[in-house]
Design a protein around this motif. Structure first.
Motif, PDB file in Angstrom:
ATOM      1  N   ASN A  49      37.297  22.298  54.599  1.00 43.95           N
ATOM      2  CA  ASN A  49      36.337  23.340  54.215  1.00 43.95           C
ATOM      3  C   ASN A  49      34.963  23.159  54.848  1.00 43.95           C
ATOM      4  O   ASN A  49      33.952  23.602  54.304  1.00 43.95           O
ATOM      5  N   ALA A  50      34.882  22.501  55.992  1.00 46.17           N
ATOM      6  CA  ALA A  50      33.583  22.197  56.603  1.00 46.17           C
ATOM      7  C   ALA A  50      32.791  23.466  56.904  1.00 46.17           C
ATOM      8  O   ALA A  50      31.578  23.533  56.648  1.00 46.17           O
ATOM      9  N   MET A  51      33.446  24.496  57.449  1.00 40.85           N
ATOM     10  CA  MET A  51      32.724  25.728  57.784  1.00 40.85           C
ATOM     11  C   MET A  51      32.211  26.426  56.524  1.00 40.85           C
ATOM     12  O   MET A  51      31.095  26.958  56.503  1.00 40.85           O
ATOM     13  N   ALA A  52      33.017  26.423  55.455  1.00 44.32           N
ATOM     14  CA  ALA A  52      32.576  27.040  54.205  1.00 44.32           C
ATOM     15  C   ALA A  52      31.399  26.280  53.608  1.00 44.32           C
ATOM     16  O   ALA A  52      30.441  26.889  53.109  1.00 44.32           O
ATOM     17  N   VAL A  53      31.448  24.951  53.647  1.00 41.51           N
ATOM     18  CA  VAL A  53      30.357  24.137  53.113  1.00 41.51           C
ATOM     19  C   VAL A  53      29.070  24.392  53.894  1.00 41.51           C
ATOM     20  O   VAL A  53      28.004  24.638  53.315  1.00 41.51           O
ATOM     21  N   HIS A  54      29.161  24.332  55.220  1.00 41.30           N
ATOM     22  CA  HIS A  54      27.965  24.536  56.043  1.00 41.30           C
ATOM     23  C   HIS A  54      27.439  25.963  55.914  1.00 41.30           C
ATOM     24  O   HIS A  54      26.226  26.175  55.849  1.00 41.30           O
ATOM     25  N   GLY A  55      28.341  26.939  55.887  1.00 45.12           N
ATOM     26  CA  GLY A  55      27.904  28.322  55.751  1.00 45.12           C
ATOM     27  C   GLY A  55      27.226  28.582  54.420  1.00 45.12           C
ATOM     28  O   GLY A  55      26.212  29.284  54.348  1.00 45.12           O
ATOM     29  N   THR A  56      27.777  28.002  53.351  1.00 43.20           N
ATOM     30  CA  THR A  56      27.170  28.162  52.025  1.00 43.20           C
ATOM     31  C   THR A  56      25.758  27.607  51.996  1.00 43.20           C
ATOM     32  O   THR A  56      24.812  28.276  51.551  1.00 43.20           O
ATOM     33  N   PHE A  57      25.608  26.378  52.460  1.00 43.95           N
ATOM     34  CA  PHE A  57      24.292  25.746  52.411  1.00 43.95           C
ATOM     35  C   PHE A  57      23.292  26.467  53.307  1.00 43.95           C
ATOM     36  O   PHE A  57      22.148  26.723  52.909  1.00 43.95           O
TER      37      PHE A  57
ATOM     38  N   SER B  25      31.466  22.983  40.996  1.00 46.60           N
ATOM     39  CA  SER B  25      32.584  23.242  41.897  1.00 46.60           C
ATOM     40  C   SER B  25      32.945  22.022  42.727  1.00 46.60           C
ATOM     41  O   SER B  25      34.124  21.807  43.039  1.00 46.60           O
ATOM     42  N   SER B  26      31.950  21.209  43.098  1.00 48.02           N
ATOM     43  CA  SER B  26      32.190  20.091  44.013  1.00 48.02           C
ATOM     44  C   SER B  26      32.460  18.774  43.305  1.00 48.02           C
ATOM     45  O   SER B  26      32.790  17.784  43.965  1.00 48.02           O
ATOM     46  N   ASN B  27      32.321  18.752  41.991  1.00 41.72           N
ATOM     47  CA  ASN B  27      32.550  17.513  41.255  1.00 41.72           C
ATOM     48  C   ASN B  27      33.630  17.654  40.188  1.00 41.72           C
ATOM     49  O   ASN B  27      34.538  16.833  40.102  1.00 41.72           O
ATOM     50  N   LEU B  28      33.556  18.699  39.389  1.00 46.84           N
ATOM     51  CA  LEU B  28      34.576  18.890  38.357  1.00 46.84           C
ATOM     52  C   LEU B  28      35.838  19.520  38.928  1.00 46.84           C
ATOM     53  O   LEU B  28      36.951  19.208  38.486  1.00 46.84           O
TER      54      LEU B  28
ATOM     55  N   GLN C  96      25.500  18.623  53.150  1.00 41.36           N
ATOM     56  CA  GLN C  96      26.912  18.669  52.778  1.00 41.36           C
ATOM     57  C   GLN C  96      27.308  17.596  51.771  1.00 41.36           C
ATOM     58  O   GLN C  96      28.325  17.719  51.106  1.00 41.36           O
ATOM     59  N   GLY C  97      26.503  16.541  51.632  1.00 42.55           N
ATOM     60  CA  GLY C  97      26.851  15.468  50.707  1.00 42.55           C
ATOM     61  C   GLY C  97      26.952  15.932  49.274  1.00 42.55           C
ATOM     62  O   GLY C  97      27.792  15.440  48.508  1.00 42.55           O
ATOM     63  N   LEU C  98      26.117  16.894  48.867  1.00 38.87           N
ATOM     64  CA  LEU C  98      26.186  17.399  47.490  1.00 38.87           C
ATOM     65  C   LEU C  98      27.536  18.034  47.213  1.00 38.87           C
ATOM     66  O   LEU C  98      28.014  18.018  46.078  1.00 38.87           O
ATOM     67  N   MET C  99      28.160  18.580  48.260  1.00 36.37           N
ATOM     68  CA  MET C  99      29.454  19.253  48.113  1.00 36.37           C
ATOM     69  C   MET C  99      30.617  18.335  48.461  1.00 36.37           C
ATOM     70  O   MET C  99      31.745  18.803  48.654  1.00 36.37           O
ATOM     71  N   ASN C 100      30.324  17.023  48.549  1.00 36.50           N
ATOM     72  CA  ASN C 100      31.350  15.999  48.774  1.00 36.50           C
ATOM     73  C   ASN C 100      32.179  16.252  50.027  1.00 36.50           C
ATOM     74  O   ASN C 100      33.401  16.062  50.041  1.00 36.50           O
ATOM     75  N   LEU C 101      31.511  16.666  51.085  1.00 37.83           N
ATOM     76  CA  LEU C 101      32.152  16.800  52.383  1.00 37.83           C
ATOM     77  C   LEU C 101      31.829  15.558  53.204  1.00 37.83           C
ATOM     78  O   LEU C 101      30.661  15.230  53.410  1.00 37.83           O
TER      79      LEU C 101
END
Length: 713
Positions: A351-359, A287-290, A520-525
């Motif tokens: 999408n910072a809140m979504a990224v942080h919430g997911t992780f 999701s975060s790369n392709l 968050q780096g894995l999700m390119n934020l």
């Protein structure tokens, strides 16, 4: 020190073999070896984390790991992801193995090592009366190495190799008890894993064909430059099947409710808490790369997440098996995480809140299920039952176990001041921030309602085990008199895990926000986002709505319809009933009939028709175009070999008749007999060689030989 990253992956494999060998000598030695391996693995992961986050790597030149050489280590900043270490081991499985260490991987390597350490400490007491303990410890440590390999992988090829190793080694956990139920659940688990792995492999083939790389850090620019988006979506969908199957996402969740109740509790904690996260890890990479900020992909993941979230919570409400309820809960919490992943795609760069919430919900769920499944293991090893009616009242006079279970229950229920509240609030606020009309409003309602169902089924478990009395007064008396229900080592494993979970949730800004920024780096934020006022009235309102829904569902659904009297007499004993329709089982209703009956029948009919058609075609060609090459029955009988062997056998027969001075009227002519058998063999052999089945068999043998070549050379 540079080799530490490689040791983190391969050390548990060696440790598993050593523990098995030690167990062949003496069981106590095996326990000591296994515990030493997991404790030292956790220490190594913690040291790596401390050195990485503290800048201890310094500036190290890049290179490759070959033979007894040194590893490749870099301390660079690549986009949003800060790379602490990289290792390349060439000439293994063709492409070589690539490992890396960044903020996400640092945290999850420590979590994985911590979970293995705690479950292994519990396993000594849990398995004291079990058989095949050597086998369990062997595959416990092998799976640890494979899991580390997945989380530390730097390319999808390395991810796939360790992902499949992990699937096969963890299969043994599910089949550990070797009874009919566990073997059936293990077969389901293995079937989902193998089919998912094969589909994922096809996706990797497509991806490599389109992008020319499987290195994770190179996927994003390569995907942006790719013109054939349809092929990219096809590759992503195939990989989503493989990773989603392991994560327990709908509709490939069928192994979760079946595997957890039959697997040993330490294995269930790892299956739910960490192995499902390897699937989420793969989905995050895709999701975060392709498909970074891709709305269509975000909608797909969001839809799967919502179905998984609500479906798992609904199953958990109806379940009356302790571990099955926790397993369905895992499915639901995976849905919460996937909802966060979907919102990342929809929100785009904001999408910072979504990224942080997911992780953070990934981390929370891992720690929560470690606590809850180990507590369930303590209950099972004392009662040897999981049905709520049988374990009812077990924890009434056990304050330590009550506090430990309550910590996990409050955290997973999203109660304020616990970790689950923070991560669910972030995901909820990302939904609210996106807006999007009635569809997103429905998603928000389902999110809050699923959170309410979580509160309801965790209340059901807590009340049944720690508040209510058992229907059998004698059983309850035994429960109350049971003072030593776990030893000191098991108590420390549960107590420390619950304490870590509690402390983690009490410091959302100093601990949880910092961890989210690292991951968050894995999700390119790239942005850190603004500070969220977690305990403002606006953010508390979502949790209060879910808690209210949970109270209503518990009081007016569970207590009224799922707890019933055993008879119509007054003051009769009430019990928990399994009201879920027996026929409404996705595996028995669809998967097994389709995969084991319908598809084999259809494929068999097709192959027979195709085989007959090809046979007729070949005969027609032989009669026309290749008429100079006669069919077997048109050739002269026999050959030089059959002629020679037949004459020898005729001579032996004549000598035998003369020796015994008798003649048999039905004397055999071996020359003619062997000639006929030879022609029958040649004709049968030619029919087989021209058949579709023979071609498919050759393809299968070729694939096996190719895999053997890749693995060994």
């Amino acid at each position: 020190m540079n080799i530490m990253l490689v040791i983190l992956v391969f050390y548990p494999f060696l440790g598993g073999l050593l523990s098995y060998a030690a167990g062949r000598c003496r069981e106590e030695y095996r326990d000591y070896v296994a515990e030493f391996v997991v404790i030292s693995e956790f220490a190594l992961a913690a040291v790596l984390a401390g050195m990485s986050l503290g800048g201890g790597w310094g500036n190290v030149a890049s290179g490759e790991l070959s033979g007894a050489g040194s590893s490749v280590l870099e301390h660079v900043s690549e986009g949003a992801a800060r790379i602490f270490a990289q290792v390349h081991i060439p000439e293994i499985c063709g492409f070589g193995l690539h490992f890396t260490l960044d903020g996400f991987r640092v945290i999850y390597s420590v979590i994985a090592a911590l979970m293995w350490m705690m479950t292994t400490l519990l396993s000594r007491e849990y398995f004291r009366h079990h058989e095949n303990r050597n086998r369990f410890y062997l595959f416990l440590l092998l799976t640890l190495g494979a899991t580390m390999g997945v989380f530390l992988s730097a390319d999808l090829y390395t991810t796939f190799i360790f992902f499949e190793i992990m699937s096969f080694t963890s299969y043994v956990w599910v089949a550990q008890e070797e009874n009919a139920e566990s073997l059936r659940a293990a077969a389901t688990y293995l079937a989902v894993a193998v089919i998912g792995g094969l589909v994922m492999l096809m996706g990797l083939f497509l991806l490599y064909r389109e992008l020319g790389t499987m290195v994770i850090s190179e996927l994003l620019p390569a995907a942006k430059a790719c013109e054939n988006k349809d092929a990219l979506y096809a590759a992503g969908a195939c990989m989503l099947v493989g990773f989603g199957a392991k994560a327990g996402a709908f509709p490939l969740h069928i192994w979760l409710p079946k595997a957890h109740p039959v697997a040993p509790a330490p294995a269930s904690a790892l299956l739910s808490g960490i192995l499902t996260k390897t699937g989420i890890f793969g989905i995050l990479i895709i999701s975060s790369n392709l498909f970074l900020h891709d709305v269509a992909w975000g909608n797909l993941i969001l839809g799967i997440g919502v179905l998984t979230m609500f479906g798992g919570a609904l199953l958990a409400v109806f379940s009356i098996d302790l571990k099955r309820t926790l397993a369905c809960s895992s499915m639901s919490q995976i849905g919460f995480i996937l909802t966060g992943v979907g919102m990342q795609g929809l929100l785009g760069e904001e999408n910072a809140m979504a990224v942080h919430g997911t992780f953070l919900h990934m981390v929370n769920h891992s720690m929560i299920k470690l606590v809850l499944f180990m507590a369930a293991g303590v209950i099972f090893m004392n009662v040897h039952a999981l049905n709520l009616n049988e374990v009812r009242g077990f924890g009434r006079k056990k304050p330590l176990l009550k506090a430990i279970f309550l910590t996990g229950a409050l955290a997973i229920g999203g109660i304020p001041f616990f970790g689950g509240y923070i991560s669910k609030t972030l995901i909820h606020e990302s939904i609210v921030e996106y807006g999007g009309g009635w569809v997103m409003r429905a998603v928000e309602y389902i999110f809050l309602f699923s959170g309410g169902l979580t509160v309801a089924y965790m209340t059901k478990l807590y009340v049944a085990i720690f508040v209510e009395k058992n229907a059998n007064a004698e059983v309850q008396r035994k429960f109350d008199q049971m003072k030593k229900y776990m030893n000191l080592q098991s108590g420390l494993a549960l107590g420390i895990s619950a304490a870590v979970l509690l402390i983690w949730g009490l410091f959302p800004h100093t601990m949880m926000d910092r961890a989210a920024e690292l991951g968050q780096g894995l999700m390119n934020l790239e942005e850190t986002g603004h500070v969220v006022a977690y305990f403002s009235l606006k953010n508390l309102s979502g949790a209060l709505i879910s808690i209210s829904i949970g109270a209503i569902v518990y009081l007016f659904v569970i207590r009224r319809y799922l707890v019933r009297n055993l008879s119509e007499k007054k003051n009769s004993v009430k019990c928990y009933v399994d009201a879920w329709p027996k026929w409404l089982d996705l595996e028995n209703l669809i998967y097994r009939p389709v995969l084991l009956q319908f598809l084999p029948f259809v494929c068999g009919v097709f192959c027979r028709i195709a085989d007959s058609f090809l046979e007729l075609l070949i005969v027609a060609l032989r009669k026309t175009i290749y008429s100079d090459s006669p069919l077997p029955h048109e050739r002269p009988e026999g050959n030089a070999v059959t002629e020679f062997v037949g004459r020898v056998l005729n001579g032996i027969q004549n000598l035998g008749n003369r020796f015994w001075n008798r003649k048999k009227p039905g004397k055999k002519n071996y020359v003619h007999l062997l000639a006929v058998r030879n022609e029958e063999f040649k004709e049968t052999n030619m029919i087989i060689q021209r058949s579709l089945s023979f071609g498919l068999m050759l393809v299968g043998i070729g694939l096996c030989l190719t895999l053997i070549y890749i693995i060994w050379w």
